[in-house]
Design an enzyme around this catalytic site. Structure first.
Site, PDB file in Angstrom:
ATOM      1  N   THR A 105      12.834  51.444   7.995  1.00  0.00           N
ATOM      2  CA  THR A 105      12.010  50.379   8.829  1.00  0.00           C
ATOM      3  C   THR A 105      11.112  49.977   8.245  1.00  0.00           C
ATOM      4  OG1 THR A 105      11.452  53.244  10.483  1.00  0.00           O
ATOM      5  CG2 THR A 105       9.468  51.820   9.698  1.00  0.00           C
TER       6      THR A 105
ATOM      7  N   HIS B  65      18.151  58.417  17.532  1.00  0.00           N
ATOM      8  CA  HIS B  65      17.561  58.632  16.383  1.00  0.00           C
ATOM      9  C   HIS B  65      17.113  59.974  17.060  1.00  0.00           C
ATOM     10  CE1 HIS B  65      15.139  59.497  12.918  1.00  0.00           C
ATOM     11  NE2 HIS B  65      14.333  58.224  12.674  1.00  0.00           N
TER      12      HIS B  65
ATOM     13  N   ASN C 194      13.981  63.472  11.897  1.00  0.00           N
ATOM     14  CA  ASN C 194      12.983  63.217  11.188  1.00  0.00           C
ATOM     15  C   ASN C 194      11.782  63.373  11.532  1.00  0.00           C
ATOM     16  OD1 ASN C 194      14.590  62.312   8.963  1.00  0.00           O
ATOM     17  ND2 ASN C 194      14.524  60.317   9.247  1.00  0.00           N
TER      18      ASN C 194
ATOM     19  N   TYR D  47      10.896  62.960  14.961  1.00  0.00           N
ATOM     20  CA  TYR D  47      10.371  62.372  16.221  1.00  0.00           C
ATOM     21  C   TYR D  47      10.711  63.011  17.172  1.00  0.00           C
ATOM     22  CZ  TYR D  47      10.233  59.425  12.412  1.00  0.00           C
ATOM     23  OH  TYR D  47       9.739  58.611  11.150  1.00  0.00           O
TER      24      TYR D  47
ATOM     25  N   ASN E  97       7.786  64.573   8.742  1.00  0.00           N
ATOM     26  CA  ASN E  97       6.772  64.906   9.831  1.00  0.00           C
ATOM     27  C   ASN E  97       6.502  65.992  10.806  1.00  0.00           C
ATOM     28  OD1 ASN E  97       6.918  61.787   9.751  1.00  0.00           O
ATOM     29  ND2 ASN E  97       8.575  61.581  10.919  1.00  0.00           N
TER      30      ASN E  97
HETATM   31  C1  8OZ Z   1       9.912  55.879   7.214  1.00  0.00           C
HETATM   32  C2  8OZ Z   1       9.320  55.442   7.407  1.00  0.00           C
HETATM   33  C3  8OZ Z   1       8.425  55.471   9.300  1.00  0.00           C
HETATM   34  C4  8OZ Z   1       9.465  55.367   9.182  1.00  0.00           C
HETATM   35  C5  8OZ Z   1      12.379  58.015  10.002  1.00  0.00           C
HETATM   36  C6  8OZ Z   1      11.841  55.716  10.975  1.00  0.00           C
HETATM   37  O1  8OZ Z   1      11.986  58.474   9.182  1.00  0.00           O
HETATM   38  C7  8OZ Z   1      11.559  56.169  10.034  1.00  0.00           C
HETATM   39  C8  8OZ Z   1      10.900  55.624   9.634  1.00  0.00           C
HETATM   40  C9  8OZ Z   1      10.890  55.812   7.933  1.00  0.00           C
HETATM   41  O2  8OZ Z   1      13.749  58.263  10.459  1.00  0.00           O
END
Ligand code: 8OZ
Length: 372
Positions: free
Chosen positions: A27, A179, A182, A184, A239
């Site tokens: 990103t 994806h 992480n 999401y 996250n």
């Molecule tokens: C760092 C900053 C923003 C997004 C991920 C897409 O953690 C990201 C991401 C990483 O997979």
């Protein structure tokens, strides 16, 4: 020509990689505004990192507007974005590279300021994370309590992944990566701390993996299984994620994906938390690739905290078939060549990991590239 397997060819679906040094999805938040559209600067950045037979997994791109979680991340849901990505794929192909797009929905990581209707972010359940997230203007604000998706809306999410997958095809990509790591949306469904649903998408592991399976099937319907990869982070804590015992959940998920004979599985090692911190995260945990290798008969890509020696060793031993590098690829546009030659690497030392312009993006030097 090196005798090391890291620098030897690999079949990836219908493609033939010339070596096994992969550019990880990163990103960088430099899409053109308004509209989160890739532009010429992004094409230059990817072209700098493209080489003959090298695989680039382009940065996470929201499959629809409410899937955006950071300012200026590119999308793959509008005609303008397709045209912008075409600049990127043409530039990579002109250098003989292979480029996949990472399909993304951030779920509860988003903020109402990034939502198209200014409403709450969506998630499996109305459970907020602790901590702060970015607003549309790069301010930090507390996470909001998301709104739980209805079953009907989940069907819409799956359809939108398929639509985005089709747009990635139109944009000239060679394949796509889902994806599912992480913290999401897809991982929010996988893990019990973020998924407290009582319908067919929550509760037992079989239900929590349902969204991943449905999205995978929808994307495979567009691309064919051999051009689809999935990224997972079984031990990640990014996250607000983290499954207390990841083994049963991820064994189930990986076996379900293996049955679909996908092009590859991309696993993030426990030592890379996914929080973006360079320090070792869970060094006491075994390697994710080593743990799940026996469950995955296809191409396995390892990522997270690999250096040259670690990558060489993993591929020699066969715990990974290829290794993805993130930060090292930011600072070293010709990373595969540098690794093959054992050349020194530029340190990654810029403050502009994401946001900003060319500085810390396209201004890293390459080695002389003339043939020896
Ligand atoms: C760092 C900053 C923003 C997004 C991920 C897409 O953690 C990201 C991401 C990483 O997979």
């Amino acid at each position: 020509m090196s005798a090391l397997r890291l620098f030897s060819p690999l079949r990836l679906g219908p493609h033939r990689l010339a070596h096994r040094v992969v550019m990880a999805p990163l990103t960088r938040a430099r899409a053109v505004q308004p509209g989160n559209v890739p532009g010429p600067l992004n094409a230059e950045y990817y072209a700098q990192r493209a080489g003959k037979g090298g695989l680039i997994i382009a940065e996470a791109s929201q499959v629809r507007a409410d899937g955006q979680g950071f300012p200026q991340t590119p999308g793959i849901h509008s005609a303008e974005q397709v045209a912008g990505w075409r600049l990127v794929t043409d530039a990579v192909h002109a250098r003989g590279g292979i480029v996949y797009l990472q399909l993304w929905h951030v779920g509860r990581i988003s903020h109402s300021s990034l939502q198209p209707d200014g409403g709450l972010p969506v998630a499996p359940s109305a459970i907020a994370l602790e901590g702060k997230t970015f607003t549309r203007d790069w301010q930090l604000a507390p996470f909001e309590t998301p709104r739980a998706l209805t079953a009907g809306e989940i069907a819409g999410v799956v359809e939108d992944y398929a639509r985005a997958a089709g747009l990635a095809q139109e944009a000239g990509f060679d394949g796509v990566e889902i994806h599912a790591a992480n913290g999401y949306l897809i991982e929010q469904f996988l893990q019990s701390r973020s998924n407290q649903r009582t319908d067919g998408y929550g509760g037992p592991i079989e239900n929590r993996t349902r969204l991943l399976r449905e999205i995978t099937d929808a994307v495979v319907g567009v691309w064919g299984a051999d051009r689809v990869g999935v990224r997972l982070s079984p031990w990640g804590i990014a996250n607000g994620s983290g499954e207390d015992d990841p083994i049963p959940l991820y064994t189930h998920a990986i076996e379900a994906l293996a049955a679909r004979r996908l092009g590859y599985l991309h696993l993030i090692e426990p030592r890379a938390s996914g929080t973006g911190k360079a320090d070792l995260h869970r060094p006491e945990q075994p390697s994710a690739t080593a743990t799940f290798r026996s469950r995955w008969p296809g191409v396995l890509i390892g990522a997270g905290g690999y250096d040259r020696d670690g990558a060489i060793e993993a591929v020699e031993r066969g715990t990974a078939d290829a290794v993805a590098f993130g930060r090292a690829f930011i600072a070293n546009p010709d990373l595969p060549l540098r690794l093959e030659r054992g050349a020194p690497l530029n340190p990654y030392d810029r403050p502009t990991f994401y946001g900003g312009s060319e500085k810390g993006y396209t201004d890293y030097p390459a080695l002389e590239t003339e043939a020896a």
